[in-house]
Design a protein around this motif. Sequence first.
Motif, PDB file in Angstrom:
ATOM      1  N   ALA A  11       6.625   4.538   0.117  1.00  0.00           N
ATOM      2  CA  ALA A  11       5.773   3.428   0.638  1.00  0.00           C
ATOM      3  C   ALA A  11       5.330   3.715   1.890  1.00  0.00           C
ATOM      4  O   ALA A  11       4.030   3.168   2.190  1.00  0.00           O
ATOM      5  CB  ALA A  11       7.042   2.235   0.849  1.00  0.00           C
ATOM      6  N   ASP A  12       5.967   4.319   2.841  1.00  0.00           N
ATOM      7  CA  ASP A  12       5.406   4.819   4.057  1.00  0.00           C
ATOM      8  C   ASP A  12       4.346   5.536   3.811  1.00  0.00           C
ATOM      9  O   ASP A  12       3.264   5.512   4.689  1.00  0.00           O
ATOM     10  CB  ASP A  12       6.608   5.705   4.890  1.00  0.00           C
ATOM     11  N   ALA A  13       4.135   6.535   2.805  1.00  0.00           N
ATOM     12  CA  ALA A  13       3.036   7.317   2.714  1.00  0.00           C
ATOM     13  C   ALA A  13       1.784   6.585   2.271  1.00  0.00           C
ATOM     14  O   ALA A  13       0.794   7.054   2.459  1.00  0.00           O
ATOM     15  CB  ALA A  13       3.312   8.581   1.559  1.00  0.00           C
ATOM     16  N   ALA A  69       7.561  -1.026  -7.105  1.00  0.00           N
ATOM     17  CA  ALA A  69       8.686  -0.791  -6.111  1.00  0.00           C
ATOM     18  C   ALA A  69       8.591   0.766  -5.709  1.00  0.00           C
ATOM     19  O   ALA A  69       8.381   1.636  -6.694  1.00  0.00           O
ATOM     20  CB  ALA A  69       9.942  -1.209  -6.652  1.00  0.00           C
ATOM     21  N   ARG A  70       8.860   1.032  -4.571  1.00  0.00           N
ATOM     22  CA  ARG A  70       8.705   2.599  -4.187  1.00  0.00           C
ATOM     23  C   ARG A  70      10.012   2.856  -3.225  1.00  0.00           C
ATOM     24  O   ARG A  70      10.431   1.888  -2.768  1.00  0.00           O
ATOM     25  CB  ARG A  70       7.432   2.795  -3.330  1.00  0.00           C
ATOM     26  N   ASP A 107      19.766   2.925   1.027  1.00  0.00           N
ATOM     27  CA  ASP A 107      19.500   4.281   0.831  1.00  0.00           C
ATOM     28  C   ASP A 107      17.770   4.627   0.679  1.00  0.00           C
ATOM     29  O   ASP A 107      17.243   3.550  -0.102  1.00  0.00           O
ATOM     30  CB  ASP A 107      20.210   4.563  -0.294  1.00  0.00           C
ATOM     31  N   CYS A 108      17.367   5.167   1.455  1.00  0.00           N
ATOM     32  CA  CYS A 108      15.814   5.291   1.515  1.00  0.00           C
ATOM     33  C   CYS A 108      15.147   5.693   0.304  1.00  0.00           C
ATOM     34  O   CYS A 108      14.043   5.428  -0.303  1.00  0.00           O
ATOM     35  CB  CYS A 108      15.304   6.332   2.541  1.00  0.00           C
ATOM     36  N   ALA A 109      16.263   6.203  -0.686  1.00  0.00           N
ATOM     37  CA  ALA A 109      15.669   6.566  -2.168  1.00  0.00           C
ATOM     38  C   ALA A 109      15.547   5.227  -3.045  1.00  0.00           C
ATOM     39  O   ALA A 109      15.141   5.410  -4.310  1.00  0.00           O
ATOM     40  CB  ALA A 109      16.462   7.581  -2.680  1.00  0.00           C
ATOM     41  N   ASP A 110      16.221   4.215  -2.566  1.00  0.00           N
ATOM     42  CA  ASP A 110      16.328   2.876  -3.427  1.00  0.00           C
ATOM     43  C   ASP A 110      14.713   2.504  -3.540  1.00  0.00           C
ATOM     44  O   ASP A 110      13.754   2.938  -3.015  1.00  0.00           O
ATOM     45  CB  ASP A 110      16.954   1.893  -2.838  1.00  0.00           C
ATOM     46  N   ASP A 154      15.187 -12.762  -4.835  1.00  0.00           N
ATOM     47  CA  ASP A 154      15.816 -11.539  -4.209  1.00  0.00           C
ATOM     48  C   ASP A 154      15.122 -10.031  -4.109  1.00  0.00           C
ATOM     49  O   ASP A 154      15.414  -9.090  -4.447  1.00  0.00           O
ATOM     50  CB  ASP A 154      17.090 -11.290  -4.890  1.00  0.00           C
ATOM     51  N   GLY A 155      13.549 -10.312  -3.855  1.00  0.00           N
ATOM     52  CA  GLY A 155      12.856  -9.371  -3.694  1.00  0.00           C
ATOM     53  C   GLY A 155      12.914  -8.453  -2.500  1.00  0.00           C
ATOM     54  O   GLY A 155      12.703  -9.263  -1.266  1.00  0.00           O
ATOM     55  N   ASP A 156      13.719  -7.469  -2.217  1.00  0.00           N
ATOM     56  CA  ASP A 156      13.737  -6.808  -0.873  1.00  0.00           C
ATOM     57  C   ASP A 156      12.522  -6.152  -0.474  1.00  0.00           C
ATOM     58  O   ASP A 156      11.834  -5.709  -1.379  1.00  0.00           O
ATOM     59  CB  ASP A 156      14.801  -5.522  -0.965  1.00  0.00           C
TER      60      ASP A 156
END
Length: 163
Positions: free
Chosen positions: A47-49, A41-42, A142-145, A81-83
């Motif tokens: 993840a975008d990078a 998970a990132r 939150d993008c940091a999740d 429940d995997g986002d």
Amino acid sequence: MSSPITTGTVCPSVTCPTGYSKLDDQRISPNCYSFGGRNIARTWHSADAVCTSTNGAHLLVPDSQDEMEALRKKFGIGDNDGDVWTGANDLRSSGNFMFKVNNKMFNFNALPFGVENESDMRGSCVEIDLNSDGVWGWEADDCADLEFYVCELPVVCNAGLIG
């Protein structure tokens, strides 16, 4: 950039780069996809990078329920429940969500499929998951999740960019 493909387009001669693969039913999408993994998970930015490190690839832009179901079947995403991060965010302008790859607007009031998971969006980056009712749900977090991610690589066929 060309518009997305229509269902039924197949580019069988295109080979995906290492780490990427096609959906089992390429009529849903001819694109190549890479899943980060069940144990990786990132943050959205991380993840975008990873995705953009492959030339032309980007975080997932879910176009249809069929595409998400095919990705679920192929990679097991959405289960338990995997986002999963999408490429949508409001980092440029708070409350104005768009997909980073093409600046296409993303509107929680006009979802391509599924439902909005939460009405009080508390974040800037958009994720999708399969809720307990078996419906794909979208929400801003939150993008940091730390979430799972899928990279999407549009396929170029003889007629040009189609994905």
